[in-house]
Design an enzyme around this catalytic site. Structure first.
Site, PDB file in Angstrom:
ATOM      1  N   ASP A   1       9.972  -9.299  -9.431  1.00 52.56           N
ATOM      2  CA  ASP A   1      10.263  -7.873  -9.609  1.00 52.56           C
ATOM      3  C   ASP A   1      11.762  -7.617  -9.561  1.00 52.56           C
ATOM      4  O   ASP A   1      12.211  -6.507  -9.840  1.00 52.56           O
ATOM      5  CB  ASP A   1       9.576  -7.050  -8.507  1.00 52.56           C
ATOM      6  CG  ASP A   1       8.140  -6.738  -8.881  1.00 52.56           C
ATOM      7  OD1 ASP A   1       7.772  -6.946 -10.046  1.00 52.56           O
ATOM      8  OD2 ASP A   1       7.387  -6.280  -8.007  1.00 52.56           O
TER       9      ASP A   1
ATOM     10  N   ARG B   1       0.155  -1.812   0.504  1.00 51.02           N
ATOM     11  CA  ARG B   1       0.306  -0.917  -0.636  1.00 51.02           C
ATOM     12  C   ARG B   1      -0.920   0.007  -0.738  1.00 51.02           C
ATOM     13  O   ARG B   1      -1.387   0.313  -1.821  1.00 51.02           O
ATOM     14  CB  ARG B   1       0.480  -1.709  -1.929  1.00 51.02           C
ATOM     15  CG  ARG B   1       1.409  -1.024  -2.921  1.00 51.02           C
ATOM     16  CD  ARG B   1       1.355  -1.684  -4.285  1.00 51.02           C
ATOM     17  NE  ARG B   1       2.428  -1.194  -5.135  1.00 51.02           N
ATOM     18  CZ  ARG B   1       2.376  -1.167  -6.454  1.00 51.02           C
ATOM     19  NH1 ARG B   1       1.307  -1.604  -7.087  1.00 51.02           N
ATOM     20  NH2 ARG B   1       3.380  -0.724  -7.154  1.00 51.02           N
TER      21      ARG B   1
ATOM     22  N   ASP C   1      -1.875  -8.048 -12.763  1.00 48.45           N
ATOM     23  CA  ASP C   1      -1.075  -7.911 -11.541  1.00 48.45           C
ATOM     24  C   ASP C   1      -1.943  -8.160 -10.310  1.00 48.45           C
ATOM     25  O   ASP C   1      -3.179  -8.137 -10.377  1.00 48.45           O
ATOM     26  CB  ASP C   1      -0.489  -6.487 -11.517  1.00 48.45           C
ATOM     27  CG  ASP C   1       0.790  -6.386 -10.711  1.00 48.45           C
ATOM     28  OD1 ASP C   1       1.124  -7.344  -9.985  1.00 48.45           O
ATOM     29  OD2 ASP C   1       1.459  -5.344 -10.793  1.00 48.45           O
TER      30      ASP C   1
HETATM   31  C1  DGJ Z   1       4.196  -5.096  -9.416  1.00 47.72           C
HETATM   32  C2  DGJ Z   1       4.697  -5.722 -10.683  1.00 47.72           C
HETATM   33  O1  DGJ Z   1       5.395  -6.873 -10.416  1.00 47.72           O
HETATM   34  C3  DGJ Z   1       5.544  -4.689 -11.418  1.00 47.72           C
HETATM   35  O2  DGJ Z   1       6.120  -5.261 -12.547  1.00 47.72           O
HETATM   36  C4  DGJ Z   1       4.679  -3.520 -11.768  1.00 47.72           C
HETATM   37  O3  DGJ Z   1       3.712  -3.903 -12.694  1.00 47.72           O
HETATM   38  C5  DGJ Z   1       4.049  -2.939 -10.518  1.00 47.72           C
HETATM   39  N1  DGJ Z   1       3.401  -3.955  -9.719  1.00 47.72           N
HETATM   40  C6  DGJ Z   1       3.058  -1.876 -10.872  1.00 47.72           C
HETATM   41  O4  DGJ Z   1       2.368  -1.414  -9.793  1.00 47.72           O
END
Ligand code: DGJ
Length: 729
Positions: free
Chosen positions: A548, A443, A478
């Site tokens: 996610d 990423r 996160d």
């Molecule tokens: C991954 C998370 O799981 C998402 O919910 C979100 O916050 C994104 N990252 C943001 O970059």
């Protein structure tokens, strides 16, 4: 006291309400042997189960076949390289390069309560809750002491284990492996249950027969991971939700782990859980100690369901902490799937104004508010508000949200550094990397070397400054990449093998500081969804973002696997927009609500843009949350039917501890033509009492609903669901 030492037989017995764990000492050399773990048994001499009266006999009587003894004796904590050819629990390398280690009994202590594990998350309990055995083993030649901690809980069928290694010698020693738990179980055939997955497909249940050899799950990704889970259960062949013996182990740790079952030549099983030895090498100077994380053992002779409820009770009462431990969490709306990076103050306020009127209680501003972050390509580490987007500043935005009667939450990713960031330009050596080798990006980001105190302090201060600057009441923490190219610019060559573990300790330290300085904040951990949904994280944050994947159908399996261990109060679950952004599937809004209700509940959509009929359902869903959340958070969880197994429908139930009420969530994933109602069998009710289903005039006996069952009529269409709420009358 639930732990006793029987001097005559040299055995220790640890009792919980329904289980006994027995170990003993054998031979003059005092080998610590595992005798029994299972259904509770009374006072008896069971040392014979170590088979020391059978060939190859004890070494003092038959040193000719010492190896045969070592290779078959049920070791309580096996060393390595000495003649037990099964996998050892501890590995060393001495200054002279030798690797044999043979721990033998030295002494023990028994006391009430449970010690803290320095720097590590662990379950906790008072002197009324539990008792602890400290069994000290030693390798005299190496001057190495291994203190095995066993804690037996008085009200739950839980035994926790951990180990501290102490170098009592005058030379350094390198630890190449320290399992937190090892247990030799006798020859029975088991199924091995584990949780496996991938990003957006976390914690799918896998069950396979255990065969000869080593079968393991593990992570060497620096995090517990989406792919594997620090959990392993051995279940009797016929064990199901209600019946059969289950031995489960879960690891209170958020980094690399190994969970393994090894079936040897005699059919005995060696179960292990600990930090993965790959990439691990810890230098122990004279006088130093190494504390391994905690492994939690749960025993159930009433199937997987009882195992689940034991884990839930343990984690709700003896792991999760803080202001929100026993409290309803605010219904939140998160702007990630609503806007991704494309938002500003006005857009957020527009969402908040609409949400406030619908009963939503908190706005969470996700990724993209800091530095020059317009995509996921940069700025991690630059934790300064981007005032071009957040016009008026963060405090203004938070105050405006507060004026609407809503709380405000923020997204952070403190462990990371983008190559395109001011932080990296100033401190390129702060990223984990190997000198001369271009590190692999994920990423477009790198991981901070948090093992360096100056890096940890700086990041904490940056993040804390933001949190101090406004009335922020929630943090989504996160973590969006796994670790590789392990190298720290500060650690000496012979300590580079400590980096994985030092990294995890540093994450815990950051979260400790944050939770202590900001007790008002509700912390929700997240790792690209559910890549670090583990008990270690749960110690710091009462809830964790589950995945996610917010599609309600996919969520059925993800939440089933997660709830097999973790309480519903911990499962971050939101209603998102349709067609779902990952799958393109459309599921009715009501069904999305029922599925999210089984977790923390919230929204992940642009409430100003969704269809009017859906928006109008939100106040009703908010009321449903307030009506049922106390029950969902505190009740006993039952898995009634599994969509993962039957591929048609899913059903779970929560029953109040006092059996006075219960909520059943039924989701018909696929409709079938010419099909009659489906029979479900409820659980957790009082068989003698009568219950009324909300919306019906008649009542049912508890035993009728549990043993004879209830028919749920088929719905027209796919992805339909309903809640069945019962109250004792
Ligand atoms: C991954 C998370 O799981 C998402 O919910 C979100 O916050 C994104 N990252 C943001 O970059």
């Amino acid at each position: 006291m639930s732990i006793i030492y029987r001097e005559k037989e040299s055995t220790f017995q640890l009792d919980t309400p329904g289980s006994s764990y027995i170990l003993g000492l054998a031979d003059k050399e005092k080998f610590a042997g595992h005798i029994y773990y299972g259904r509770k048994i009374g006072e008896d001499d069971v040392a014979y189960l170590m088979r020391t009266e059978e060939p190859p006999f004890l070494p003092s009587e038959n040193n000719r076949d010492r190896n045969s003894f070592l290779d078959s004796f049920p070791m309580e904590y096996p060393g390595s390289g000495g003649g037990d050819y099964r996998e050892g629990a501890v590995g060393v390398c001495t200054k002279g390069g030798h690797r044999t280690v043979m721990p033998l009994y030295k002494e023990h202590r028994i006391y009430s309560g449970k010690p803290k594990l320095e720097g590590l998350p662990a379950t906790f309990g008072t002197e009324e809750d539990c008792d602890t055995l400290e069994l000290v083993l030693e390798d005299k030649l190496l001057h190495l002491e291994l203190v095995l901690y066993y804690t037996a809980f008085r009200e739950l069928d839980v035994i926790t284990r951990s180990i501290q290694v102490r170098n009592q010698g005058t030379e350094e020693i390198y630890l190449t492996k320290v399992m937190s738990l090892s247990m030799d179980m006798d020859n029975r055939s088991y199924d091995m249950i584990s949780l496996n997955g991938s990003w957006a497909r976390e914690r799918r249940i896998q069950r396979n027969p255990l065969g000869i050899g080593r079968q393991s799950v593990g992570s060497v990704r620096g995090v517990s991971s989406h792919q594997a889970h620090p959990f392993l259960a051995l279940a009797e062949k016929n064990a199901d939700q209600k019946r059969g013996e289950v031995y489960a182990v879960n690891f209170v740790y958020s980094g690399n782990f190994l969970a393994q079952a090894e079936v040897d030549q005699f059919g005995s099983v060696r179960l292990m859980m600990g930090i993965h030895p790959e990439g691990f090498c810890w230098k122990l100077e004279p006088g130093e100690r190494f504390q391994a994380p905690e492994a939690v053992l749960v025993y159930s002779c009433e199937g997987l369901g009882k195992m689940t409820r034991t884990f839930h009770d343990l984690y709700r009462n003896h792991l999760i902490r803080g202001k929100y431990k026993d409290k309803k969490r605010p219904i939140l709306i998160n702007n990630w799937e609503a806007t991704y990076f494309d938002f500003d103050t006005e857009k957020l306020l527009e969402i908040a104004r609409e949400a406030a009127g619908l009963g939503i209680e908190m706005l969470v501003m996700d990724d993209g508010w800091f530095g020059r972050r317009e995509s996921d390509n940069g700025s991690l580490g630059d934790w300064e508000v981007n005032e071009e987007k957040i016009t008026g500043g963060l405090k203004y935005l938070v105050d405006e949200v507060n004026k609407l009667g809503m709380k405000f939450g923020i997204w952070l990713e403190p462990e990371m550094i983008s190559p395109d960031s001011d932080l990296y330009r100033a401190h390129p050596d702060w990223a984990i990397q190997v000198p001369g080798r271009t590190p692999s990006l994920a990423r477009n980001q790198l991981v901070l070397d948090l093992s360096r105190p100056e890096v940890l302090d700086c990041i904490y201060e940056k993040v804390a400054k933001v949190l101090r600057s406004a009335n922020i009441e929630y943090v989504k923490w996160d973590m969006n990449r796994q670790l590789n190219d392990m190298g720290s610019a500060k650690l000496p060559a012979d300590r580079q093998g400590e980096l994985y573990h030092r990294y995890v300790l540093a994450v815990y330290e950051l979260q400790r500081r944050l939770t202590e300085e900001f007790p008002r904040i509700l912390l929700e951990n997240c790792t690209s969804g559910g890549g670090r949904f583990d008990p270690g994280m749960l110690y710091y944050s009462p809830q964790i973002w589950c995945s996610d994947d917010t599609d309600a159908v996919e969520r059925l399996s993800i939440q089933e696997g997660t709830a097999m261990i973790y309480p519903l109060s911990a499962m971050g679950a939101h209603v998102s927009d349709c067609p779902n952004h990952l799958l393109g599937r459309s599921v009715p809004f009501a069904t999305r609500g029922y599925v999210a209700l089984a977790g923390t509940f919230g929204y992940e959509l642009d409430v100003t843009k969704i269809p009017r009929e859906e928006r109008e359902m939100i106040p009703e869903q908010a009321a449903m949350y307030h009506k049922f959340n106390d029950l969902i958070r505190t009740g006993d969880y039952y898995r009634i039917a599994s969509y993962q197994e039957n591929h048609e429908y899913d059903c779970c139930q929560v029953a109040a501890k006092d059996k006075s009420e219960s909520l059943v969530t039924f989701i018909q994933v696929l409709g079938r033509a010419n099909f009659r109602s489906r029979r479900i069998f409820l659980e957790g009710l009082d068989p003698e009492k009568r219950y009324q289903i909300e919306g019906e005039s008649r009542t049912y006996r508890g035993d009728t609903l549990m043993y004879a069952g209830l028919n749920v009529r088929s719905f027209l269409g796919d992805y339909q669901g309903k809640l069945i709420y019962l109250k004792m009358v």
